[in-house]
Design an enzyme around this catalytic site. Sequence first.
Site, PDB file in Angstrom:
ATOM      1  N   SER A  73      39.363  40.037  54.715  1.00  0.00           N
ATOM      2  CA  SER A  73      39.991  40.232  53.402  1.00  0.00           C
ATOM      3  C   SER A  73      39.462  41.418  52.620  1.00  0.00           C
ATOM      4  O   SER A  73      39.980  41.721  51.541  1.00  0.00           O
ATOM      5  CB  SER A  73      39.852  38.964  52.556  1.00  0.00           C
ATOM      6  OG  SER A  73      40.968  38.126  52.749  1.00  0.00           O
ATOM      7  N   LYS A  76      42.038  43.889  51.474  1.00  0.00           N
ATOM      8  CA  LYS A  76      42.776  43.860  50.206  1.00  0.00           C
ATOM      9  C   LYS A  76      42.325  44.957  49.244  1.00  0.00           C
ATOM     10  O   LYS A  76      43.040  45.260  48.280  1.00  0.00           O
ATOM     11  CB  LYS A  76      42.646  42.486  49.555  1.00  0.00           C
ATOM     12  CG  LYS A  76      43.343  41.368  50.333  1.00  0.00           C
ATOM     13  CD  LYS A  76      43.290  40.056  49.590  1.00  0.00           C
ATOM     14  CE  LYS A  76      44.012  38.950  50.344  1.00  0.00           C
ATOM     15  NZ  LYS A  76      43.251  38.441  51.509  1.00  0.00           N
ATOM     16  N   SER A 133      41.554  35.940  46.625  1.00  0.00           N
ATOM     17  CA  SER A 133      41.856  36.559  47.916  1.00  0.00           C
ATOM     18  C   SER A 133      43.144  35.982  48.496  1.00  0.00           C
ATOM     19  O   SER A 133      43.234  35.635  49.673  1.00  0.00           O
ATOM     20  CB  SER A 133      40.701  36.367  48.908  1.00  0.00           C
ATOM     21  OG  SER A 133      40.836  37.230  50.009  1.00  0.00           O
TER      22      SER A 133
END
Length: 439
Positions: A73, A76, A133
């Site tokens: 993640s 992102k 997230s």
Amino acid sequence: MFAKLLSARLVLAAAALAGVLTSGLATPSTALAQIPYLQMNAAEPKYAAIVIDANSGEMLYDKRADSPRYPASVTKVMTLYLTFEALSEGRLKLTDRVSFSPHAAAQAPTKLGLRPGDSISVDEAIRAMTVKSANDVAVAMAERLGGSEGRFAALMTLRGQELGMRNSRFVNASGLPDSRQISTARDLAILSRATMRDFPQYYSYFSITGFTFRGNYIRGHNRLLSSMPGFDGLKTGYTTASGFNLAGSAVRDGHRLIAVVLGGSSTAWRDNNMEDLLTTGFDVLKRRSHGERTTIAANLYEDEPNGPIMRPSTEEGDGDQAGLKIVLTDNPAPPAPLKLSPSLRAAQQSAAKTTKPAKGEWGVQVGAFKSKGLAREQLSLVRSRFAKFVADAEGAVEGAAGGSFRAQFQGLTAEAARGACRAISAKRQPCLILAPDRG
């Protein structure tokens, strides 16, 4: 239609690297195709890390910083970089709505869990990505900006290469499991630095520890935001294959450091290692200011995570990537050279008629910045450090749509451009070869 959603600068970049867009998600780029990351190298741990000075970009510590890893993640941060870019260019407002398609709504947890057809504001979407997230939100934003997640992922890769992320490839906007999506500790540090440098007005989103959404308080899982003085971002990540990841930054005594930790064996181990790296880094900077010659590595007890990867809590979840395998290799080859735009080539040819003949039609780009002043500073820095390679080149700051300014050295032969970029890259500085446009 896709091109209308992009700034002119990114359209030119997409045209120059059309192979990435035309191949879409099917085939890795030439550089990344050389990485045999679907095989397991059990002898080498997943851990990789880097610490850099946010102001100068100087590397203060690295451990396998250029070995390919799954970013999970931390991906992102790139999705958010492009979101911030759209906001700064006026293509997006914080009050605009982001709708959820069936594809976005179907993403694996962690997510907000909205139904197809529902929508949230851009401000809520940013908070959901930085704090929770949320994978469904990342995909919804990708579709909002790129038309489809696949096209947006191609744009992520292109923008990353422009920032100097030489060894990264994105195929989705969330970081959910995909064996083709890889990056390095160094590349993620470059991305982190670019995000805070280019969009300081939005960086505070990474410091949010929680937010209220439709009556429910959503707490983040970046624990260092609450426990480490001066720590103010950026992003955590986890999959089974990646281990526990964190791109982080902290400020102390007027200095800012950026660190990336990949492949931790647990949340606690990762957080402790991040805090150790940053704390030691600040101590090293202070001791250097008093004339002492020392390094982070010389002062850090390095205890790598050799135990089993522990399962995260549901708050951490990026999905499960247990079936993927990875080999940890040396640096991939650099990406193919970018082509000069027709307008830049025409300008060079016009200048050549009134000035002394250029030595060549090639060039190198050593950075893209939000102001002319920063671009000129980079030109001066590179010229002073690499005079042997760019002494005969003409320094130029090329403006582009969206307020970006590219620092370039023009008028080089092909051999000279390659030699200059090789030398600059060897010192861990960004460099792209600019080839003349023959068509």
